[in-house]
Design an enzyme around this catalytic site. Structure first.
Site, short mmCIF file in Angstrom:
data_model
loop_
_atom_site.label_atom_id
_atom_site.label_comp_id
_atom_site.label_asym_id
_atom_site.label_seq_id
_atom_site.Cartn_x
_atom_site.Cartn_y
_atom_site.Cartn_z
CD GLU A 22 -2.33 1.12 2.91
OE1 GLU A 22 -2.40 0.02 3.50
OE2 GLU A 22 -2.76 2.18 3.40
CG ASP A 95 0.06 0.54 5.90
OD1 ASP A 95 1.08 -0.10 5.57
OD2 ASP A 95 -0.10 1.74 5.69
CG ASP A 97 -4.15 1.44 8.72
OD1 ASP A 97 -4.42 0.70 7.75
OD2 ASP A 97 -3.65 2.56 8.59
CG ASP A 99 -7.87 3.82 6.01
OD1 ASP A 99 -9.02 3.85 5.52
OD2 ASP A 99 -7.48 4.63 6.87
#
Lengths: 239, 822
Positions: A22, A95, A97, A99
């Protein structure tokens, strides 16, 4: 090959891996940390197009989608030819997280809708970057935890063993891959000697098909109901 | 070479499981942690973090401005580990007086415009908290709200702000989450404060009572950009159900600038971008979708405010142009209220009274927690003062004890024993300054203690008395509303927001043309006039072969057209529904407009301004039947048509006309017989719409009705003629005075001598004036235009002269009148 792709040296697909990461922040760490003999890296910028909702011509004009299709080499839909696959491990490294999770669902939608045999035949993997880094005081080595539970377990064991956890900055929560220096990323996530990969399997293609249309499709009401039905199963909230 | 495969630890995960999990985590995080406001303080996490970071770092109203890049850095580093762009956008929006009804950030520098100009980069701009934002924070240091560790555990952040004014309703909120969205309009602080006060005063009121009372207090949204709200229904729906569509309009003034009429837009609906609006208008003008606009100029700016000038063309009707702008641009826009907010982290769509109640619950919690905090602070202090007093009462013993102690630990232990105080008090006594031993200081301590005890008593009562808590909330909110409240900016007007088509189309005269084949169009009358002066005989409509213009008359675009069919039904349409076409266009087939039945075709068309303009409608049939019915009975929106007259077998409608009872009718048969009679109720009794009618005219065998003409009362019959024409191309005119009025139902008198072998049968008969012109239409498609004056005037029983030279094998098919005044 697409300009963004940092390809690997070897050419035998069965030995080669493609890391799809990403953004350029993570792309840098990944390129720096990889073993460039067999690990290729393709950074995808931002949130890739939702192919479930977009028209096919828009999908194929999209730069990120083009780069991915070209890098994999198989073609799509009816033109798909698994023999042309350039890497036998297609590793999604997002990642840690929410997102990152969203991007993972978007990438899976693209693979499932356009190159389903990749998933059916087990070529798609997730990398597992650690969520936490526990920095013990003194000369004790750091530990990496891949879940909240593991973190709590490590801390308990460590404290019981007489280790000291500094008050300031004892536990680092990784928000993005870009937070890790290249070597740390290699050690924890990319080194075949230490890493843990998750292979994506497809048990029920028809049910998966339905799920993709609910989650990624046009019908907002269906999606809302799905969210409400399953809200209690949420693993973690990232605010 | 190493075998890499052997090292790998591989686990399996099912695609569905992973998709569902990842998506759910993302969706719920966006819903709870990103896109939706908390019902209590009306803030999304990023807003709360921006404001708290500014408060925490001291970028407060009483200080100077600080660089926005510094603020963004504080927010990102301390509380919000996300993109700097998103944080700066949030900060900028909080400072924009056109975005927030009551801005929470006081910005210095270029913070953008309501149009397409962005704010300057964050290295240029500066900001600090707006004074009102301090009211969001007020009492936050008195343990009024919960704090949680920030993302890296190095500091703490509030989960909600005390929000001492109802920020959610006052500033509104908008956000798109996953599977749901919110859109709460901004409101006037005074109105919302009054609503909260009402609910505070009436805690026992049911939700329905509360809602009703609040609907009276809160007039509706109040947008920072002013503008107008049209109609209360959308507002009420939004407040009653949580969802409603609120129609907003721009404020438009009509000014005369340089002798040109201009529409000047001084206030826009909320969130309408004036730059895009001007572009949109220009585009619509270019594409011809809005007519009557000569120029669009944006004269607005930050200093003078909104001002978009639309210069009208000289022939434009301002009201019509404006209505079209309302219809086609964001000059009229709707605010889709969707009153969704997080209640205990669960998204809920709420009514107005629920918003207010949840806010009050939050305020009660803030006040109770604040009171508890103050109570405990005072009790701590009182405890210490009690220690002091004990020490002062035994001052000499205390001094001796301290002097005799080897160290402070021994002194503390000694004091605790001597004075029967605890460790905290003993420490305080040891920390006491020597000057406090002065005689007057003792009184000060006693005074302070008494004050404290009074305060403790007061605070305790507050804790035990919800009514007192509500009074405090009310008083403190009143104070804020007094200081920061202002007058309503958005006017609310009653009104119909649905513009009917007539509001959008100018009322103008047009020529209606309908062909025998059924093609209809309207053409601006002035196009015909100018053409007429230019020269006669220019081709009219581009007709299909063998088609001819059969109906040709002027009407207003707002008039009704009634189409009577041969089968006795009537259909209607507005004139403006016909295609607006040029002189030489064919138009569109009426089948596109009217739902004719099979084998139905137009027998007669009349235009009326409305159904009350004339009292009666008469219909005449081929068989000589005539029927008079009230015109209003034909007023029906049925698209399938109405029965206009019940016909006998093989009979057909020939003509229809709207008349008064004083008008006269002139019936003329194919074989040249005519009958003139008055249409009063005595000779022609009015009947119901679907009646069969009465005998209008009797015929000799083989004859049938050809036409019916209306002779209006007041027409100058001396200058009126009956003009007849035969299919062989012969015609004549005879003064109307020669046709005397007779009784209905007779066979009448000769109108023309018909000799079908030499001159052909009658094809048309018209009542005309001397100044009129007629159109003679042939089966070859030729239209001959002749002034009435040039047709020979003769007696009734004559054959007439040649009107038109016919090509071999053609004949005259019809006559039409072009009136002088058309």
């Amino acid at each position: 090959m697409p300009g963004k792709l940092a390809d690997c040296q070897w050419t035998e697909p069965e030995k080669c891996e493609l890391y799809i990461v990403e953004g350029d922040s993570a792309g840098g760490s990944t390129k720096g940390g990889r073993d460039s003999r067999f690990q290729a890296v393709l950074p995808i910028r931002g949130k890739i197009l939702n192919v479930e909702k977009a028209r096919i011509d828009r999908v194929l004009q999209n730069n990120e989608v083009q780069a991915l299709i070209t890098a994999l080499g198989t073609g799509i839909h009816d033109d798909f030819d698994i023999a042309k696959l350039r890497y036998h491990k297609v590793i999604l490294m997002a990642d840690a997280d929410v997102d990152g999770q969203h991007i993972r669902t978007l990438l899976l939608t693209l693979l499932f809708r356009f190159m389903r045999p990749l998933i059916e035949q087990g070529y798609v993997y997730f990398a597992q970057p650690p969520l936490y880094k526990i920095k013990w005081g003194g000369k004790e080595p750091v530990q990496y935890a891949f879940s909240d539970k593991e973190r709590d377990g490590f801390i308990q064991l460590g404290l019981d063993a007489g280790k000291r956890l500094p008050k300031e900055d004892g536990i680092q929560r990784f928000k993005g891959l870009g937070e890790m220096p290249a070597k740390e990323l290699w050690d924890t996530t990319m080194d075949p000697a230490h890493r843990v990969l998750m292979r994506v399997t497809l048990d029920d293609a028809a049910a998966a098909d339905d799920l993709f249309s609910v989650l990624m499709g046009e019908d907002v009401e269906q999606r809302r109901q799905f969210i409400q039905r399953n809200a209690k199963d949420v693993r973690f909230l990232d605010i | 070479m190493e075998n890499l495969e052997n090292h790998d630890k591989i686990e399996a995960v099912d695609l569905q499981v992973e998709m569902a999990r990842s998506y759910l985590d993302y969706a719920m995080s966006v819903i709870v942690g990103r896109a939706l406001p908390d019902i209590r303080d009306g803030l999304k996490p990023v807003h709360r973090r921006v404001l708290y970071a500014m408060y925490d770092a001291g970028y407060r109203p009483d200080k100077g401005y600080y660089k926005c890049s510094r603020i963004v850095g504080d927010v990102m580093g301390n509380y919000h580990p996300h993109g700097d762009g998103a944080i700066y956008d949030t900060l900028v929006r909080l400072a924009q007086h056109w975005s927030l009804r009551y801005p929470l950030v006081d910005g210095n520098g270029n913070f953008g415009s309501p149009g397409n100009d962005p704010a300057a980069a964050m290295r240029y701009t500066e900001a600090r908290m707006a004074p009102l934002a301090m009211e969001m924070m007020r009492d936050i240091d008195e343990e009024t709200v919960d704090f949680i560790p920030n993302y890296d555990g190095r500091s703490q952040e509030p989960v909600v702000l005390p929000s001492r004014f109802p920020n959610l309703l006052v500033n509104g909120s908008a956000g798109i989450a996953v599977g749901m969205a919110t859109n709460i309009p901004p409101h006037n602080l005074r109105e919302i404060a009054a609503a909260v006060e009402w609910a505070l005063e009436n805690p026992e009121a049911s939700s329905e009572e509360t809602l009703t009372a609040l609907l009276g207090i809160v007039k509706g949204p109040d947008f920072p950009t002013r503008g107008i709200i049209v109609g209360r229904q959308g507002i009420e729906e939004a407040y009653r159900t949580g969802r409603g569509s609120i129609t907003m309009r721009a404020v438009v003034e009509i000014e005369e600038i340089n002798k040109r009429t201009c529409l000047v837009i001084t206030e826009l609906p909320y969130q309408v971008n004036p730059d895009n609006l001007a572009l949109k208008i220009a585009e619509l003008v270019k594409d011809g979708k809005i007519k009557g606009i000569a120029d669009v100029r944006d004269e607005g700016n930050e200093r003078l405010g909104q001002r978009l000038v639309i210069v009208l063309r000289n022939d434009a009707t301002p009201k019509i142009v404006l209505n079209n702008l309302y219809k086609h641009t964001q000059l009229q826009d709707s605010f889709g209220a969707n009153m969704l907010a997080l209640v205990d982290n669960v998204p809920r769509t709420l009514r107005l009274d629920e918003f207010i109640r949840h806010y009050i619950t939050h305020q009660v919690e803030v006040i109770v927690r604040r009171t508890k905090y103050r109570l405990s602070e005072r009790e701590k202090r009182a405890h210490i003062l009690r220690g002091y007093l004990k020490a002062l009462d035994a001052l000499d013993a205390v001094i001796a004890l301290i002097r005799a102690s080897a160290n402070s630990d021994e002194a503390r232990a000694g004091l605790m024993k001597l004075l029967e105080v605890d460790e905290i008090q003993a420490n305080a006594i040891l920390d006491m300054q020597l000057r406090r031993l002065a005689a007057l200081e003792r009184q000060k301590i006693i005074d302070e203690y008494e004050t404290l005890m009074a305060e403790i008593k007061e605070l305790t009562t507050i804790l035990n008395d919800p009514a007192k808590q509500r009074l405090i909330i009310k008083a403190e909110l009143e104070e804020i509303a007094e200081k920061y409240g202002d007058d309503r900016r958005t006017q609310i007007v009653a009104g119909d927001t649905d513009l009917s088509v007539e509001d959008l189309i100018p009322d103008q005269d047009v020529v209606v043309t309908i062909t025998r084949g059924g093609y209809a169009k309207r053409t601006r009358a002035d196009l015909y006039r100018s053409q007429r002066r230019g020269g006669k005989g220019v081709k009219g409509a581009a007709l299909k072969q063998d088609d001819i213009v059969e109906h040709f008359f002027t009407a207003s675009t707002h008039d009704w057209l009634l189409f009577f069919t041969n089968q006795g039904r009537v259909y209607r349409a507005k004139v403006h529904e016909l295609p607006d076409a040029g002189r030489d266009a064919r138009g569109q087939h009426v089948a596109n407009l009217l739902a004719f039945k099979p084998n139905e075709n137009i027998a007669s068309v009349i235009s009326i301004a409305d159904y009350s303009s004339l009292p009666h409608l008469v219909i005449a049939t081929k068989g000589g039947i005539i029927k008079k019915s009230p015109l209003v009975e034909y007023d029906s929106p049925r698209t399938g048509g109405l029965i206009a007259i019940t016909l006998k077998d093989n009979d057909e409608v020939v003509a229809a006309s709207a008349i008064t009872s004083q008008d006269e009718l002139l019936l003329i048969s194919k074989k040249g017989m005519s009958l003139r009679f008055t249409a009063d109720d005595e000779s022609l009794r009015p009947m119901g719409r679907s009646a069969t009618g009465v005998i209008g005219m009797k015929f000799r065998s083989g004859d049938e009705l050809l036409t019916m003409s209306t002779i209006r009362t007041g027409d100058n019959t001396k200058q009126s003629y009956v003009l007849t024409a035969t299919d062989g191309g012969f015609g004549k005119r005879t003064s109307l005075e020669e046709y005397r009025s007779q009784g209905r139902g007779g066979i009448g008198v000769k109108a023309a001598k018909v000799d079908e072998d030499s001159r052909g049968g009658l094809v048309g008969a018209l009542v005309v004036n001397e100044g009129d012109e007629i159109l003679v239409i042939t089966s070859g498609g030729v239209v001959m235009r002749t002034p009435v004056k040039e047709v020979r005037e003769t007696g009734r029983d004559t054959m007439g002269v040649r009107l038109v030279n016919l090509d071999e094998g053609t004949h005259v098919v019809s006559l039409a009148k072009v009136s002088e005044e058309d």
